[in-house]
Design a protein around this motif. Structure first.
Motif, PDB file in Angstrom:
ATOM      1  N   ASP A  85      -3.922  -2.929  -6.379  1.00 41.41           N
ATOM      2  CA  ASP A  85      -5.079  -2.088  -6.681  1.00 41.41           C
ATOM      3  C   ASP A  85      -4.990  -0.667  -6.146  1.00 41.41           C
ATOM      4  O   ASP A  85      -5.919   0.114  -6.329  1.00 41.41           O
ATOM      5  CB  ASP A  85      -6.352  -2.743  -6.126  1.00 41.41           C
ATOM      6  N   PHE A 105      10.741   4.942   2.427  1.00 47.96           N
ATOM      7  CA  PHE A 105      11.082   4.038   1.327  1.00 47.96           C
ATOM      8  C   PHE A 105      12.275   4.548   0.545  1.00 47.96           C
ATOM      9  O   PHE A 105      13.250   3.828   0.316  1.00 47.96           O
ATOM     10  CB  PHE A 105       9.897   3.864   0.384  1.00 47.96           C
ATOM     11  N   LEU A 106      12.208   5.803   0.144  1.00 46.56           N
ATOM     12  CA  LEU A 106      13.293   6.360  -0.663  1.00 46.56           C
ATOM     13  C   LEU A 106      14.610   6.309   0.100  1.00 46.56           C
ATOM     14  O   LEU A 106      15.631   5.919  -0.445  1.00 46.56           O
ATOM     15  CB  LEU A 106      12.972   7.806  -1.044  1.00 46.56           C
ATOM     16  N   CYS A 158       7.244   0.152  -5.070  1.00 50.48           N
ATOM     17  CA  CYS A 158       7.257   1.358  -5.887  1.00 50.48           C
ATOM     18  C   CYS A 158       5.834   1.761  -6.242  1.00 50.48           C
ATOM     19  O   CYS A 158       5.443   2.920  -6.085  1.00 50.48           O
ATOM     20  CB  CYS A 158       8.049   1.122  -7.175  1.00 50.48           C
ATOM     21  N   LYS A 159       5.055   0.809  -6.677  1.00 51.52           N
ATOM     22  CA  LYS A 159       3.684   1.115  -7.070  1.00 51.52           C
ATOM     23  C   LYS A 159       2.901   1.708  -5.911  1.00 51.52           C
ATOM     24  O   LYS A 159       2.171   2.685  -6.050  1.00 51.52           O
ATOM     25  CB  LYS A 159       2.986  -0.151  -7.568  1.00 51.52           C
ATOM     26  N   LEU A 187       6.699  -1.442 -14.404  1.00 51.31           N
ATOM     27  CA  LEU A 187       6.047  -0.437 -13.577  1.00 51.31           C
ATOM     28  C   LEU A 187       4.651  -0.125 -14.117  1.00 51.31           C
ATOM     29  O   LEU A 187       3.695   0.009 -13.366  1.00 51.31           O
ATOM     30  CB  LEU A 187       6.899   0.825 -13.571  1.00 51.31           C
ATOM     31  N   PHE A 188       4.537  -0.055 -15.430  1.00 54.55           N
ATOM     32  CA  PHE A 188       3.253   0.305 -16.015  1.00 54.55           C
ATOM     33  C   PHE A 188       2.378  -0.900 -16.296  1.00 54.55           C
ATOM     34  O   PHE A 188       1.173  -0.844 -16.147  1.00 54.55           O
ATOM     35  CB  PHE A 188       3.468   1.085 -17.316  1.00 54.55           C
ATOM     36  N   ILE A 201       3.985   5.284  -5.142  1.00 60.44           N
ATOM     37  CA  ILE A 201       3.546   6.209  -6.180  1.00 60.44           C
ATOM     38  C   ILE A 201       2.042   6.430  -6.083  1.00 60.44           C
ATOM     39  O   ILE A 201       1.551   7.542  -6.193  1.00 60.44           O
ATOM     40  CB  ILE A 201       3.929   5.680  -7.564  1.00 60.44           C
ATOM     41  N   ALA A 202       1.325   5.358  -5.833  1.00 62.60           N
ATOM     42  CA  ALA A 202      -0.132   5.449  -5.784  1.00 62.60           C
ATOM     43  C   ALA A 202      -0.591   6.339  -4.645  1.00 62.60           C
ATOM     44  O   ALA A 202      -1.473   7.168  -4.803  1.00 62.60           O
ATOM     45  CB  ALA A 202      -0.736   4.061  -5.644  1.00 62.60           C
ATOM     46  N   ASN A 215       1.021   8.652  -2.781  1.00 67.05           N
ATOM     47  CA  ASN A 215       2.031   9.520  -2.188  1.00 67.05           C
ATOM     48  C   ASN A 215       1.549  10.838  -1.610  1.00 67.05           C
ATOM     49  O   ASN A 215       2.134  11.309  -0.652  1.00 67.05           O
ATOM     50  CB  ASN A 215       3.230   9.697  -3.105  1.00 67.05           C
ATOM     51  N   ASP A 216       0.501  11.403  -2.144  1.00 62.68           N
ATOM     52  CA  ASP A 216       0.073  12.657  -1.551  1.00 62.68           C
ATOM     53  C   ASP A 216      -0.382  12.468  -0.110  1.00 62.68           C
ATOM     54  O   ASP A 216      -0.128  13.280   0.757  1.00 62.68           O
ATOM     55  CB  ASP A 216      -1.068  13.279  -2.363  1.00 62.68           C
ATOM     56  N   THR A 258       6.476   7.161   1.872  1.00 66.01           N
ATOM     57  CA  THR A 258       7.296   7.263   0.673  1.00 66.01           C
ATOM     58  C   THR A 258       8.712   7.699   1.017  1.00 66.01           C
ATOM     59  O   THR A 258       9.686   7.172   0.471  1.00 66.01           O
ATOM     60  CB  THR A 258       6.672   8.268  -0.305  1.00 66.01           C
ATOM     61  N   GLN A 314       3.001  10.717   2.471  1.00 65.00           N
ATOM     62  CA  GLN A 314       4.339  11.129   2.082  1.00 65.00           C
ATOM     63  C   GLN A 314       5.403  10.546   3.004  1.00 65.00           C
ATOM     64  O   GLN A 314       6.504  10.213   2.561  1.00 65.00           O
ATOM     65  CB  GLN A 314       4.435  12.654   2.058  1.00 65.00           C
TER      66      GLN A 314
END
Lengths: 214, 214
Positions: B31, B130-131, B113-114, B180-181, B117-118, B120-121, B127, B124
């Motif tokens: 969510d 993770f990367l 990943c989700k 992903l979507f 992305i959700a 990330n601002d 993220t 950071q």
DNA sequence: AGCGGCCTGAACCACGCAGTTCATGAAAGG
DNA sequence: CCTTTCATGAACTGCGTGGTTCAGGCCGCT
């Protein structure tokens, strides 16, 4: 209706409806669905809050509408049928450039990807329309082109749809993941061009016929 | 502490701390950060709400912790150095299978990943770790392998890192975007195998030397 | 002039939800 | 056996915010 056409942004007259949509795209893209405040949105649109609810039933409805609005703006054809007139290599290069540009330098596209991925359980319909009118339509167009070149003997492709999606993935190399996960910094035009050229090179190595330069 | 180790899920005993983290990963991934309700999270964890705040200062703190928790679980090697002993084609196939499996059938990876992305601002740093520990480490490993095969004359690759990322992208074809979507349905083993084989085929067409079958 | 439709601004309502408080109870440990 | 520690659940606070209401005001139309 009185001042429906009165306000102008950057010299272009926009109806209230459009002004709301523009602001919605901007806000939703920047802050996500939950992060978007309707009061702020109203202010950015230069419109009273009740006016928004006069045009759109709901925040969710506005969200959906804003996705469609954004997609409508972005009708930049990824793979215009007119490319079929070109030789396979030239046409593929054009397609690849469109793709890398889209993945690397289009902010709206990126933000809505993020939103769809993030919220997807709650707004599956939004995600579906996004996918249908965005990525999938794109690869379908590409597949059609590939079929043309195949029939013309310039490419040899058994599964055009799959190949189209491979090309699309190749065009993400080095530019898309970084943006999806990280700060929304644009990929440079250099990077986009490079990735596009390399994608076509790899693609033609597999699917090109001798004379095409594969 | 009394019943720290008493509850069990699927037969495995988990401490309260771990139970909260597991539930957090699940909820946040499904969510998003904003969409996650702490009351619901408490219920899914089988724990009282104050207990959560006894273990974690904040919703945000819990979010960060849950990402690190997930990272710890997922230490799979994409490209083991041992693959270097294989011929290029066999080795690449193994790598490709690992990749398609990861993209198509690994739920943790997807959730992660989700989440990144959700949020990330606002998160950071999460993220970034993770990367670094995920995708980038993976493609670095692949690049090393590619260099070995290049030096052995089985492949001809000017830019191993870029090529590694191209391979990785090729292995997403048809299986990753949908997950992903959309709904997190697993890709079938068939699909994964197919995409892997096709990826290697395309990759070798570009980078293989004659004798390798390119 | 008078009517109707739409916009405005500000106040207002209702609700969801992060985080807290508190009385209760149960286990560990000296 | 008494103390310390920690989980529990239910109720509560406070705030942010989606959505509405209402009294005006502007404009075009007849």
């Amino acid at each position: 209706m009185s001042n429906d056409e009165t306000r102008s942004i950057i010299g272009v007259r926009l109806s209230i409806h459009e002004r709301i949509l523009e602001a919605a795209v901007e806000q939703f893209a920047a802050d996500g669905f939950d992060g978007t405040n309707m009061d702020v949105l109203a202010r950015t649109a230069g419109v009273a809050k009740p006016t928004i609810y006069n045009h759109f039933k709901d925040k969710a409805t506005l969200y959906l509408a804003s996705i469609e609005h954004m997609l409508g703006r972005n009708r930049a054809t990824i793979a215009s049928p007119s490319f079929a007139r070109l030789a396979a290599r030239e046409g593929l290069l054009k397609v690849a450039h469109e793709l890398t540009w889209l993945f690397g330098r289009d902010d709206d596209m990126l933000m809505f990807c993020k939103m769809c991925i993030a919220g997807n359980d709650r707004f599956q319909t939004a995600t579906d329309t996004f996918l249908r009118n965005g990525p999938w339509r794109g690869t379908d167009e590409i597949a059609s082109l590939l079929r043309v070149w195949h029939e013309r003997g310039e490419l040899h492709i058994d599964r055009p749809s799959f190949a189209a999606r491979q090309l699309s993935e190749l065009c993400k190399t080095d530019i898309f993941d970084a943006r999806l996960f990280g700060a929304p910094a644009l990929a440079t035009e250099e990077e986009c061009r490079f990735t596009a050229v390399e994608a076509v090179e790899t693609f033609l190595a597999r699917y090109g016929c001798k004379m095409t330069g594969g």
